[in-house]
Scaffold this motif. Structure first.
Motif, PDB file in Angstrom:
ATOM      1  N   LYS A  46      40.299  49.653  38.998  1.00 21.63           N
ATOM      2  CA  LYS A  46      39.484  48.076  39.407  1.00 21.63           C
ATOM      3  C   LYS A  46      39.111  46.665  39.074  1.00 21.63           C
ATOM      4  O   LYS A  46      39.028  47.280  37.829  1.00 21.63           O
ATOM      5  CB  LYS A  46      37.837  48.516  40.008  1.00 21.63           C
ATOM      6  CG  LYS A  46      37.193  48.135  40.905  1.00 21.63           C
ATOM      7  CD  LYS A  46      35.919  48.311  41.414  1.00 21.63           C
ATOM      8  CE  LYS A  46      35.543  48.517  42.389  1.00 21.63           C
ATOM      9  NZ  LYS A  46      34.194  48.845  43.189  1.00 21.63           N
ATOM     10  N   ILE A  47      39.375  45.722  39.511  1.00 18.04           N
ATOM     11  CA  ILE A  47      39.664  44.324  39.147  1.00 18.04           C
ATOM     12  C   ILE A  47      37.806  44.107  38.750  1.00 18.04           C
ATOM     13  O   ILE A  47      37.023  44.130  39.933  1.00 18.04           O
ATOM     14  CB  ILE A  47      40.460  43.504  39.672  1.00 18.04           C
ATOM     15  CG1 ILE A  47      41.794  43.887  40.109  1.00 18.04           C
ATOM     16  CG2 ILE A  47      39.675  42.108  38.917  1.00 18.04           C
ATOM     17  CD1 ILE A  47      42.249  42.659  39.824  1.00 18.04           C
ATOM     18  N   SER A  48      37.660  43.694  37.635  1.00  9.65           N
ATOM     19  CA  SER A  48      36.231  43.505  37.775  1.00  9.65           C
ATOM     20  C   SER A  48      36.063  41.943  38.315  1.00  9.65           C
ATOM     21  O   SER A  48      36.936  41.104  39.028  1.00  9.65           O
ATOM     22  CB  SER A  48      35.870  42.914  36.311  1.00  9.65           C
ATOM     23  OG  SER A  48      36.378  41.969  35.637  1.00  9.65           O
ATOM     24  N   GLU A  49      34.721  41.432  38.908  1.00  8.72           N
ATOM     25  CA  GLU A  49      33.679  40.428  39.728  1.00  8.72           C
ATOM     26  C   GLU A  49      34.138  39.076  38.221  1.00  8.72           C
ATOM     27  O   GLU A  49      33.790  39.638  37.331  1.00  8.72           O
ATOM     28  CB  GLU A  49      33.003  40.634  39.947  1.00  8.72           C
ATOM     29  CG  GLU A  49      32.225  41.530  41.095  1.00  8.72           C
ATOM     30  CD  GLU A  49      33.014  41.500  41.898  1.00  8.72           C
ATOM     31  OE1 GLU A  49      32.990  40.041  42.493  1.00  8.72           O
ATOM     32  OE2 GLU A  49      33.203  42.222  43.031  1.00  8.72           O
ATOM     33  N   PRO A  50      34.847  38.059  39.130  1.00 10.79           N
ATOM     34  CA  PRO A  50      35.215  36.704  37.998  1.00 10.79           C
ATOM     35  C   PRO A  50      33.875  36.093  37.759  1.00 10.79           C
ATOM     36  O   PRO A  50      33.101  36.531  38.349  1.00 10.79           O
ATOM     37  CB  PRO A  50      35.790  35.673  39.670  1.00 10.79           C
ATOM     38  CG  PRO A  50      35.547  36.759  40.929  1.00 10.79           C
ATOM     39  CD  PRO A  50      35.006  37.949  40.492  1.00 10.79           C
ATOM     40  N   LYS A  51      33.422  35.767  37.053  1.00 12.06           N
ATOM     41  CA  LYS A  51      32.094  35.018  35.908  1.00 12.06           C
ATOM     42  C   LYS A  51      32.334  33.984  37.704  1.00 12.06           C
ATOM     43  O   LYS A  51      33.012  33.468  38.211  1.00 12.06           O
ATOM     44  CB  LYS A  51      32.279  34.034  35.253  1.00 12.06           C
ATOM     45  CG  LYS A  51      32.765  35.336  34.229  1.00 12.06           C
ATOM     46  CD  LYS A  51      33.114  35.092  32.690  1.00 12.06           C
ATOM     47  CE  LYS A  51      33.782  35.791  31.546  1.00 12.06           C
ATOM     48  NZ  LYS A  51      33.131  35.106  30.516  1.00 12.06           N
ATOM     49  N   VAL A  52      30.573  33.600  37.625  1.00 16.28           N
ATOM     50  CA  VAL A  52      30.322  32.708  38.362  1.00 16.28           C
ATOM     51  C   VAL A  52      30.141  31.854  37.238  1.00 16.28           C
ATOM     52  O   VAL A  52      29.991  31.291  36.479  1.00 16.28           O
ATOM     53  CB  VAL A  52      28.718  33.061  38.710  1.00 16.28           C
ATOM     54  CG1 VAL A  52      28.408  31.742  39.822  1.00 16.28           C
ATOM     55  CG2 VAL A  52      28.966  34.172  39.560  1.00 16.28           C
TER      56      VAL A  52
END
Length: 179
Positions: A46-52
């Protein structure tokens, strides 16, 4: 003869057709590939969420530009004013002949001794000049301070990176004659 050829073709053609129908050992390979496909499970992480991204306002737009060349000139002028040593070459004096040549083109080839006086013989290209203590040589305001049998001591006045004049000592050594 034509007859024999026709019979041969008729006998060979069913054999060729039967030879083309065989599996040539590819059946086992296909079974193995199908078995591996069934056993293999695809695992996609699963791909992690991108940094804001948080924008930051630039607060230095009203300050002095650090890359402005005028800032460097002001700093160098300040340093020059603080370190004013008073050392500088005499620009108004008449230039001597050996000042037209860089030091690395001058060769000491000998000396001439007289009572209370030593003159050095300096060769430039194919010309030989006499020089004594106090004469100027080279392109960096070099003055001859000492003449010995083996070398000439020269005090040069050169500019450093900040534009200040500094003294530098160098030597011009006797060149042995080539036989």
């Amino acid at each position: 003869m034509m007859r024999n050829l026709g019979k041969s073709v008729l006998l060979l053609s069913p054999m060729l057709v039967l030879a083309g129908c065989g599996d040539n050992g590819t059946g086992e390979v296909r079974e193995w590939m199908d078995g591996v496909k069934k056993e293999t499970r695809v695992n996609v992480p699963k791909i992690s969420e991108p940094k804001v991204y948080v924008p930051v306002a630039y607060s230095g737009k009203d300050q002095i530009d650090p890359f402005n060349p005028n800032k460097l000139l002001i700093a160098l002028a300040k340093i020059r004013a603080e370190s004013n040593s008073g050392l500088k070459p005499d620009m108004n004096r008449r230039r001597e002949v050996l000042e037209a040549f860089p030091l690395d083109t001058l060769k000491m080839v000998g000396i001439i001794e007289r009572p209370n006086m030593k003159n050095a013989l300096i060769q430039v290209d194919k010309s030989i000049y006499q020089a004594k203590i106090g004469n100027y040589v080279g392109q960096n305001f070099g003055m001859i301070t000492k003449i010995t049998d083996a070398d000439i001591d020269i005090k040069e006045i050169v500019q450093d990176a900040s534009g200040d004049w500094t003294e530098r000592m160098t030597k011009l050594e006797l060149q042995e004659a080539k036989k």
